[in-house]
Write a protein that holds these residues in place. Structure first.
Motif, PDB file in Angstrom:
ATOM      1  N   ALA A 244      46.668  52.424  42.187  1.00  0.00           N
ATOM      2  CA  ALA A 244      46.211  51.669  43.350  1.00  0.00           C
ATOM      3  C   ALA A 244      44.952  52.264  43.978  1.00  0.00           C
ATOM      4  CB  ALA A 244      47.324  51.606  44.391  1.00  0.00           C
ATOM      5  N   SER A 245      44.459  53.369  43.442  1.00  0.00           N
ATOM      6  CA  SER A 245      43.300  54.054  44.018  1.00  0.00           C
ATOM      7  C   SER A 245      42.004  53.606  43.338  1.00  0.00           C
ATOM      8  CB  SER A 245      43.446  55.567  43.850  1.00  0.00           C
ATOM      9  OG  SER A 245      43.173  55.937  42.501  1.00  0.00           O
ATOM     10  N   PRO A 246      40.868  53.896  43.955  1.00  0.00           N
ATOM     11  CA  PRO A 246      39.584  53.587  43.342  1.00  0.00           C
ATOM     12  C   PRO A 246      39.373  54.308  42.003  1.00  0.00           C
ATOM     13  CG  PRO A 246      39.305  54.059  45.674  1.00  0.00           C
ATOM     14  CD  PRO A 246      40.713  54.404  45.328  1.00  0.00           C
ATOM     15  N   GLY A 247      40.051  55.414  41.798  1.00  0.00           N
ATOM     16  CA  GLY A 247      39.908  56.152  40.540  1.00  0.00           C
ATOM     17  C   GLY A 247      40.384  55.381  39.325  1.00  0.00           C
ATOM     18  N   ALA A 248      41.183  54.350  39.537  1.00  0.00           N
ATOM     19  CA  ALA A 248      41.716  53.567  38.420  1.00  0.00           C
ATOM     20  C   ALA A 248      41.120  52.163  38.371  1.00  0.00           C
ATOM     21  CB  ALA A 248      43.223  53.485  38.533  1.00  0.00           C
ATOM     22  N   GLU A 249      40.011  51.958  39.058  1.00  0.00           N
ATOM     23  CA  GLU A 249      39.469  50.596  39.150  1.00  0.00           C
ATOM     24  C   GLU A 249      39.010  50.017  37.813  1.00  0.00           C
ATOM     25  OE1 GLU A 249      34.891  51.552  40.572  1.00  0.00           O
ATOM     26  OE2 GLU A 249      36.390  51.026  42.050  1.00  0.00           O
ATOM     27  N   PHE A 250      38.771  50.846  36.810  1.00  0.00           N
ATOM     28  CA  PHE A 250      38.330  50.347  35.516  1.00  0.00           C
ATOM     29  C   PHE A 250      39.494  50.226  34.528  1.00  0.00           C
ATOM     30  CE2 PHE A 250      35.533  50.304  31.697  1.00  0.00           C
ATOM     31  CZ  PHE A 250      34.675  49.303  32.107  1.00  0.00           C
ATOM     32  N   VAL A 251      40.695  50.529  34.959  1.00  0.00           N
ATOM     33  CA  VAL A 251      41.886  50.425  34.116  1.00  0.00           C
ATOM     34  C   VAL A 251      42.393  48.986  34.180  1.00  0.00           C
ATOM     35  CG1 VAL A 251      44.256  51.216  33.769  1.00  0.00           C
ATOM     36  CG2 VAL A 251      42.504  52.821  34.526  1.00  0.00           C
ATOM     37  N   THR A 252      42.450  48.338  33.033  1.00  0.00           N
ATOM     38  CA  THR A 252      42.953  46.962  32.967  1.00  0.00           C
ATOM     39  C   THR A 252      43.843  46.799  31.743  1.00  0.00           C
ATOM     40  OG1 THR A 252      41.043  46.220  31.696  1.00  0.00           O
ATOM     41  CG2 THR A 252      40.899  45.981  34.074  1.00  0.00           C
ATOM     42  N   GLY A 253      44.921  46.077  31.899  1.00  0.00           N
ATOM     43  CA  GLY A 253      45.789  45.749  30.777  1.00  0.00           C
ATOM     44  C   GLY A 253      46.383  46.936  30.051  1.00  0.00           C
ATOM     45  N   ALA A 254      46.607  48.032  30.756  1.00  0.00           N
ATOM     46  CA  ALA A 254      47.143  49.236  30.116  1.00  0.00           C
ATOM     47  C   ALA A 254      48.628  49.385  30.414  1.00  0.00           C
ATOM     48  CB  ALA A 254      46.395  50.464  30.614  1.00  0.00           C
ATOM     49  N   ALA A 255      49.349  49.909  29.458  1.00  0.00           N
ATOM     50  CA  ALA A 255      50.748  50.269  29.671  1.00  0.00           C
ATOM     51  C   ALA A 255      50.795  51.783  29.811  1.00  0.00           C
ATOM     52  CB  ALA A 255      51.607  49.829  28.502  1.00  0.00           C
ATOM     53  N   ILE A 256      51.143  52.252  30.984  1.00  0.00           N
ATOM     54  CA  ILE A 256      51.198  53.684  31.246  1.00  0.00           C
ATOM     55  C   ILE A 256      52.669  54.082  31.329  1.00  0.00           C
ATOM     56  CG2 ILE A 256      50.588  55.531  32.842  1.00  0.00           C
ATOM     57  CD1 ILE A 256      48.161  53.810  33.632  1.00  0.00           C
ATOM     58  N   LEU A 257      53.113  54.845  30.371  1.00  0.00           N
ATOM     59  CA  LEU A 257      54.510  55.259  30.316  1.00  0.00           C
ATOM     60  C   LEU A 257      54.724  56.523  31.142  1.00  0.00           C
ATOM     61  CD1 LEU A 257      55.187  54.754  26.511  1.00  0.00           C
ATOM     62  CD2 LEU A 257      55.676  53.192  28.386  1.00  0.00           C
ATOM     63  N   VAL A 258      55.717  56.476  31.994  1.00  0.00           N
ATOM     64  CA  VAL A 258      56.118  57.641  32.776  1.00  0.00           C
ATOM     65  C   VAL A 258      57.552  57.934  32.343  1.00  0.00           C
ATOM     66  CG1 VAL A 258      56.341  58.626  35.085  1.00  0.00           C
ATOM     67  CG2 VAL A 258      54.656  56.832  34.659  1.00  0.00           C
ATOM     68  N   ASP A 259      57.664  58.549  31.156  1.00  0.00           N
ATOM     69  CA  ASP A 259      58.987  58.715  30.558  1.00  0.00           C
ATOM     70  C   ASP A 259      59.266  60.130  30.052  1.00  0.00           C
ATOM     71  OD1 ASP A 259      57.451  58.869  28.264  1.00  0.00           O
ATOM     72  OD2 ASP A 259      58.368  57.159  27.270  1.00  0.00           O
ATOM     73  N   GLY A 260      58.466  61.076  30.477  1.00  0.00           N
ATOM     74  CA  GLY A 260      58.708  62.464  30.067  1.00  0.00           C
ATOM     75  C   GLY A 260      58.553  62.707  28.592  1.00  0.00           C
ATOM     76  N   GLY A 261      57.880  61.789  27.907  1.00  0.00           N
ATOM     77  CA  GLY A 261      57.677  61.951  26.463  1.00  0.00           C
ATOM     78  C   GLY A 261      58.767  61.317  25.617  1.00  0.00           C
ATOM     79  N   LEU A 262      59.670  60.556  26.236  1.00  0.00           N
ATOM     80  CA  LEU A 262      60.756  59.922  25.487  1.00  0.00           C
ATOM     81  C   LEU A 262      60.204  59.037  24.368  1.00  0.00           C
ATOM     82  CD1 LEU A 262      63.822  59.419  25.241  1.00  0.00           C
ATOM     83  CD2 LEU A 262      63.527  57.501  26.804  1.00  0.00           C
ATOM     84  N   GLY A 263      59.160  58.289  24.641  1.00  0.00           N
ATOM     85  CA  GLY A 263      58.572  57.406  23.634  1.00  0.00           C
ATOM     86  C   GLY A 263      57.899  58.144  22.487  1.00  0.00           C
ATOM     87  N   MET A 264      57.492  59.361  22.701  1.00  0.00           N
ATOM     88  CA  MET A 264      56.814  60.138  21.669  1.00  0.00           C
ATOM     89  C   MET A 264      57.782  60.655  20.619  1.00  0.00           C
ATOM     90  SD  MET A 264      54.294  62.396  24.109  1.00  0.00           S
ATOM     91  CE  MET A 264      54.127  63.609  22.853  1.00  0.00           C
ATOM     92  N   ARG A 265      59.041  60.763  20.939  1.00  0.00           N
ATOM     93  CA  ARG A 265      60.030  61.383  20.061  1.00  0.00           C
ATOM     94  C   ARG A 265      60.640  60.408  19.062  1.00  0.00           C
ATOM     95  NH1 ARG A 265      61.841  66.824  21.790  1.00  0.00           N
ATOM     96  NH2 ARG A 265      63.238  66.374  20.103  1.00  0.00           N
ATOM     97  N   ARG A 266      60.257  59.155  19.121  1.00  0.00           N
ATOM     98  CA  ARG A 266      60.861  58.161  18.232  1.00  0.00           C
ATOM     99  C   ARG A 266      60.053  57.947  17.010  1.00  0.00           C
ATOM    100  NH1 ARG A 266      63.531  54.012  22.494  1.00  0.00           N
ATOM    101  NH2 ARG A 266      64.698  55.632  23.479  1.00  0.00           N
TER     102      ARG A 266
END
Length: 58
Positions: A36-58
């Protein structure tokens, strides 16, 4: 997210994360705050996973 799960299932989730621990609401909130900050104003259509790396282990 895991509150209604049996303890064994919760332990299985934790064992399969790269960080080997459960996350907390603040860790998700920090990502939302950044998005929600100006630092992310160029981020569009991204999936940002906040899962502690669960998705990396599969």
């Amino acid at each position: 997210m895991t509150k209604g799960l049996a303890r064994k299932r919760q332990d299985d989730f934790v064992a399969n994360t790269s960080l080997h621990r459960s996350g907390n609401p603040y860790e998700v909130a920090y990502v939302v705050q950044w998005l929600a900050s100006p630092g992310a104003e160029f981020v569009t259509g991204a999936a940002i996973l906040v899962d502690g790396g669960l998705g990396m282990r599969r």
